[in-house]
Structures are given as structure tokens and as C-alpha cells.
Enzyme design. Structure first.
Site, PDB file in Angstrom:
ATOM      1  N   ARG A 211      -1.227 -14.377   4.884  1.00  0.00           N
ATOM      2  CA  ARG A 211      -2.059 -13.656   5.860  1.00  0.00           C
ATOM      3  C   ARG A 211      -1.446 -13.760   7.255  1.00  0.00           C
ATOM      4  O   ARG A 211      -1.517 -12.819   8.058  1.00  0.00           O
ATOM      5  CB  ARG A 211      -3.484 -14.220   5.884  1.00  0.00           C
TER       6      ARG A 211
ATOM      7  N   HIS B 230      -2.087  -5.374   1.659  1.00  0.00           N
ATOM      8  CA  HIS B 230      -3.347  -6.099   1.493  1.00  0.00           C
ATOM      9  C   HIS B 230      -2.995  -7.522   1.095  1.00  0.00           C
ATOM     10  O   HIS B 230      -2.090  -7.720   0.280  1.00  0.00           O
ATOM     11  CB  HIS B 230      -4.185  -5.485   0.365  1.00  0.00           C
TER      12      HIS B 230
ATOM     13  N   TYR C 161     -12.463  -2.917  -3.534  1.00  0.00           N
ATOM     14  CA  TYR C 161     -12.902  -3.134  -2.149  1.00  0.00           C
ATOM     15  C   TYR C 161     -14.426  -3.183  -2.020  1.00  0.00           C
ATOM     16  O   TYR C 161     -14.957  -2.874  -0.958  1.00  0.00           O
ATOM     17  CB  TYR C 161     -12.345  -2.027  -1.255  1.00  0.00           C
TER      18      TYR C 161
ATOM     19  N   THR D 183      -5.606  -6.964  10.970  1.00  0.00           N
ATOM     20  CA  THR D 183      -5.857  -5.674  10.309  1.00  0.00           C
ATOM     21  C   THR D 183      -5.321  -4.485  11.099  1.00  0.00           C
ATOM     22  O   THR D 183      -4.676  -3.595  10.543  1.00  0.00           O
ATOM     23  CB  THR D 183      -7.386  -5.507  10.091  1.00  0.00           C
TER      24      THR D 183
ATOM     25  N   ASN E 102      -2.056   0.193   6.923  1.00  0.00           N
ATOM     26  CA  ASN E 102      -1.481  -1.045   7.457  1.00  0.00           C
ATOM     27  C   ASN E 102      -0.611  -1.805   6.449  1.00  0.00           C
ATOM     28  O   ASN E 102      -0.509  -3.010   6.475  1.00  0.00           O
ATOM     29  CB  ASN E 102      -2.582  -1.928   8.059  1.00  0.00           C
TER      30      ASN E 102
ATOM     31  N   GLU F 169      -9.084 -11.152  -7.421  1.00  0.00           N
ATOM     32  CA  GLU F 169      -8.182 -10.007  -7.303  1.00  0.00           C
ATOM     33  C   GLU F 169      -7.044 -10.085  -8.320  1.00  0.00           C
ATOM     34  O   GLU F 169      -6.606  -9.065  -8.851  1.00  0.00           O
ATOM     35  CB  GLU F 169      -7.641  -9.934  -5.874  1.00  0.00           C
TER      36      GLU F 169
ATOM     37  N   LYS G 148       0.817  -1.214   0.000  1.00  0.00           N
ATOM     38  CA  LYS G 148       0.000   0.000   0.000  1.00  0.00           C
ATOM     39  C   LYS G 148       0.858   1.274   0.000  1.00  0.00           C
ATOM     40  O   LYS G 148       2.053   1.228   0.317  1.00  0.00           O
ATOM     41  CB  LYS G 148      -0.925  -0.030   1.229  1.00  0.00           C
TER      42      LYS G 148
ATOM     43  N   ARG H 165       2.363  -6.081   9.857  1.00  0.00           N
ATOM     44  CA  ARG H 165       1.566  -4.979  10.397  1.00  0.00           C
ATOM     45  C   ARG H 165       1.981  -4.602  11.816  1.00  0.00           C
ATOM     46  O   ARG H 165       1.972  -3.429  12.178  1.00  0.00           O
ATOM     47  CB  ARG H 165       0.076  -5.329  10.319  1.00  0.00           C
TER      48      ARG H 165
ATOM     49  N   PHE I 129     -15.651   2.698   7.088  1.00  0.00           N
ATOM     50  CA  PHE I 129     -14.288   2.980   6.638  1.00  0.00           C
ATOM     51  C   PHE I 129     -14.113   2.912   5.121  1.00  0.00           C
ATOM     52  O   PHE I 129     -13.022   3.154   4.617  1.00  0.00           O
ATOM     53  CB  PHE I 129     -13.281   2.035   7.328  1.00  0.00           C
TER      54      PHE I 129
HETATM   55  N1  UDP Z   1      -9.838  -0.744   7.213  1.00  0.00           N
HETATM   56  C1  UDP Z   1     -10.011   0.493   7.819  1.00  0.00           C
HETATM   57  N2  UDP Z   1     -10.709   0.545   9.008  1.00  0.00           N
HETATM   58  C2  UDP Z   1     -11.248  -0.561   9.587  1.00  0.00           C
HETATM   59  C3  UDP Z   1     -11.077  -1.801   8.960  1.00  0.00           C
HETATM   60  C4  UDP Z   1     -10.369  -1.870   7.780  1.00  0.00           C
HETATM   61  O1  UDP Z   1      -9.551   1.506   7.317  1.00  0.00           O
HETATM   62  O2  UDP Z   1     -11.872  -0.439  10.653  1.00  0.00           O
HETATM   63  C5  UDP Z   1      -9.073  -0.824   5.960  1.00  0.00           C
HETATM   64  C6  UDP Z   1      -7.676  -1.416   6.163  1.00  0.00           C
HETATM   65  O3  UDP Z   1      -6.769  -0.754   5.298  1.00  0.00           O
HETATM   66  C7  UDP Z   1      -7.900  -2.867   5.775  1.00  0.00           C
HETATM   67  C8  UDP Z   1      -8.887  -2.719   4.620  1.00  0.00           C
HETATM   68  O4  UDP Z   1      -9.741  -1.668   5.046  1.00  0.00           O
HETATM   69  O5  UDP Z   1      -6.691  -3.499   5.411  1.00  0.00           O
HETATM   70  C9  UDP Z   1      -9.714  -3.946   4.307  1.00  0.00           C
HETATM   71  O6  UDP Z   1     -10.367  -4.368   5.477  1.00  0.00           O
HETATM   72  P1  UDP Z   1     -10.405  -5.927   5.883  1.00  0.00           P
HETATM   73  O7  UDP Z   1     -11.369  -6.070   7.001  1.00  0.00           O
HETATM   74  O8  UDP Z   1     -10.638  -6.738   4.647  1.00  0.00           O
HETATM   75  O9  UDP Z   1      -8.938  -6.163   6.470  1.00  0.00           O
HETATM   76  P2  UDP Z   1      -7.713  -7.009   5.908  1.00  0.00           P
HETATM   77  O10 UDP Z   1      -8.270  -8.180   5.158  1.00  0.00           O
HETATM   78  O11 UDP Z   1      -6.892  -6.091   5.047  1.00  0.00           O
HETATM   79  O12 UDP Z   1      -6.960  -7.417   7.147  1.00  0.00           O
HETATM   80 MG    MG Z   2      -9.668  -8.230   3.582  1.00  0.00          MG
END
Ligand code: UDP
Ligand code: MG
Length: 148
Positions: A85, A115, A49, A91, A112, A126, A9, A102, A57
Site C-alpha cells: 500500500r 488495487h 467492491y 487513492t 489509478n 480477495e 487495473k 499512483r 463512485f
Molecule cells: N474510487 C473512485 N472515486 C473515489 C474513490 C475511489 O473512483 O472517489 C475508485 C478508485 O479506483 C479506488 C477504488 O474506487 O482505487 C476503491 O476505493 P478505495 O477507497 O478502497 O481506494 P483504494 O483502497 O484503492 O486506495
Molecule cells: Mg480499498
């Protein structure tokens, strides 16, 4: 061999840790199958997304992800989706296990660093999103690119 999509990112560029992040995946034994330096439009980021549309968010996330370029990468390896992952971490860095990407480098639950696709279905969707027909991805064993 399984494939996954990892996006480095914009905040990783701001922090100048793109190389360190790539190193985590290499050290895990994954192989890079392709990469693209992409500044997404807000429309593209919104589509990528889409599963989060309607959440609080969503808009700021789309803005963040389209504000500056990302490095979109595809990696191959055994069980790469789950294992990537695991090294990425939760996250929100406050919840992420020590030593994960992270936990080490994320500022907060939005900025963070990476992705990572979370299932075989999302990985394939994707990958197709950024590499239609897989074009531009390299088959190391056959020593050739995937052709359309
Ligand atoms: N995100 C955010 N606020 C939140 C949760 C997620 O800004 O409360 C953003 C963050 O950059 C995250 C992305 O949205 O990586 C996608 O969210 P997801 O729940 O899919 O998390 P990930 O799979 O990336 O851990
Ligand atoms: Mg995700």
C-alpha cells in the site's frame, strides 16, 4: 509470510506500463505467488467492491473495472500488505507521495493503475475471491502448487 492481492487495473494496460508496475513489487522484494488475466463481469466487479456499494463512485468504478481485462496478482512477503500500500500511494494521485505508483502513473482517483488489499482480512477474502482454496498459487519453498 504474509500474502496480499494486487490487481493491475485496465488503465495500466492502456498505458502499457504493466511491466513497470510489476517491477515495483519485485524491487520491493516481494514474490509473486500467482496471477490471472481476468475480464470481470459487472456482477463480479460489483461483488469484489461490495464494501463501496451505495457510494457515488461505485457504479462508475464497477464499469471501469469490468470494461477490460485486469491482471490479478498475489504477492508474498514480510508485512506485504502495508508495504505494498505504501508503494502504491494514496487513492487520488494528487494526494499520493512522490515516487509511488499512483503518483507516477495514475490519471485520477478512479483510473489509478492498481488495487491493493488494505488489511489481512480483506487480503484473504480477495485472494479467495479469485483463487478459491488458494488453487493455482505456488508455494516457492515447497516447490509445489497449493492443492484444493
Ligand atoms: N474510487 C473512485 N472515486 C473515489 C474513490 C475511489 O473512483 O472517489 C475508485 C478508485 O479506483 C479506488 C477504488 O474506487 O482505487 C476503491 O476505493 P478505495 O477507497 O478502497 O481506494 P483504494 O483502497 O484503492 O486506495
Ligand atoms: Mg480499498
Amino acid at each position: 509470510m504474509q500474502r496480499t492481492l494486487i490487481i493491475i487495473k485496465p488503465d495500466a494496460f492502456m498505458k502499457k506500463i504493466v511491466g513497470k508496475v510489476i517491477r515495483q513489487f519485485e524491487e520491493e522484494g516481494f514474490e509473486m505467488l500467482g496471477t490471472k488475466f481476468v475480464k470481470m463481469t459487472p456482477e463480479q466487479a460489483g461483488k469484489f467492491y461490495i464494501e463501496h456499494k451505495g457510494k457515488s463512485f461505485y457504479e462508475p468504478l464497477v464499469k471501469f473495472m469490468s470494461s477490460n481485462p485486469c491482471l490479478v496478482t498475489v504477492w508474498g512477503g514480510s508485512n506485504v500488505i502495508k508495504r505494498s500500500r505504501a508503494i502504491i500511494g494514496k487513492t487520488d494521485p494528487a494526494d499520493a507521495q512522490g515516487g509511488t505508483i499512483r503518483e507516477r502513473w495514475a490519471r485520477d482517483g478512479r483510473h489509478n493503475i492498481v488495487h491493493g488489499a488494505d488489511s489481512p482480512e480483506s487480503a484473504e477474502r480477495e485472494i479467495e475471491f479469485f483463487f478459491p482454496y488458494g488453487e493455482g498459487l505456488y508455494k516457492w519453498e515447497q516447490r509445489e502448487y497449493i492443492k484444493k
